[in-house]
Scaffold this motif. Sequence first.
Motif, PDB file in Angstrom:
ATOM      1  N   ASP A  85       0.256  -2.921  -6.325  1.00  0.00           N
ATOM      2  CA  ASP A  85      -1.731  -3.596  -6.426  1.00  0.00           C
ATOM      3  C   ASP A  85      -1.234  -5.225  -6.501  1.00  0.00           C
ATOM      4  OD1 ASP A  85      -3.522  -4.790  -7.154  1.00  0.00           O
ATOM      5  OD2 ASP A  85      -3.727  -3.656  -8.861  1.00  0.00           O
ATOM      6  N   GLN A 124       1.180  -1.332  -0.121  1.00  0.00           N
ATOM      7  CA  GLN A 124      -0.471   0.445  -0.196  1.00  0.00           C
ATOM      8  C   GLN A 124       0.944   1.511   0.248  1.00  0.00           C
ATOM      9  OE1 GLN A 124      -3.696  -0.407  -0.421  1.00  0.00           O
ATOM     10  NE2 GLN A 124      -3.804   2.127   0.279  1.00  0.00           N
ATOM     11  N   TYR A 139       4.130   1.387  -1.087  1.00  0.00           N
ATOM     12  CA  TYR A 139       3.847   1.880  -1.959  1.00  0.00           C
ATOM     13  C   TYR A 139       3.913   2.293  -3.577  1.00  0.00           C
ATOM     14  CZ  TYR A 139       8.591   1.921   0.178  1.00  0.00           C
ATOM     15  OH  TYR A 139       9.900   1.858   0.993  1.00  0.00           O
ATOM     16  N   ASN A 140       2.058   1.731  -3.559  1.00  0.00           N
ATOM     17  CA  ASN A 140       1.352   1.684  -4.430  1.00  0.00           C
ATOM     18  C   ASN A 140       1.646   0.655  -5.227  1.00  0.00           C
ATOM     19  OD1 ASN A 140      -0.199   4.302  -3.738  1.00  0.00           O
ATOM     20  ND2 ASN A 140       1.516   5.411  -4.256  1.00  0.00           N
TER      21      ASN A 140
END
Length: 113
Positions: free
Chosen positions: A86, A81, A83-84
């Motif tokens: 998915d 989350q 480090y963005n």
Amino acid sequence: MDIENLRRRAMRVHDRYDELNLAKRGRAWTREGFMLGFMGDVGDLAKLVMAAEGARDVPGGRAALEHELADCLWSVLILAQKYNVDIEAVFVRTMDELEKSITDKLDASPPTP
């Protein structure tokens, strides 16, 4: 519970930890702090796996092993989350790549006698 619900639950706990750390220490954990915490959890997990295999004595048994596995998953979800990433999509893609690589190697190797 699906991965998205796990992620949301992990973030709720993360946010509560931020509140607690701000109240008690005047600062929240950084991404680096989470990584260091994760490393500690992995070390604890390693000791518990060794205990489960009879290689060392560690109190807590299966309940402690389960707890550390959950702690490690929590850390991975939080780091993804922060480090963005998915994580669900990346996990599926990585497993597809690994399966293909393994299949290619098995197909290319001569049969064993």
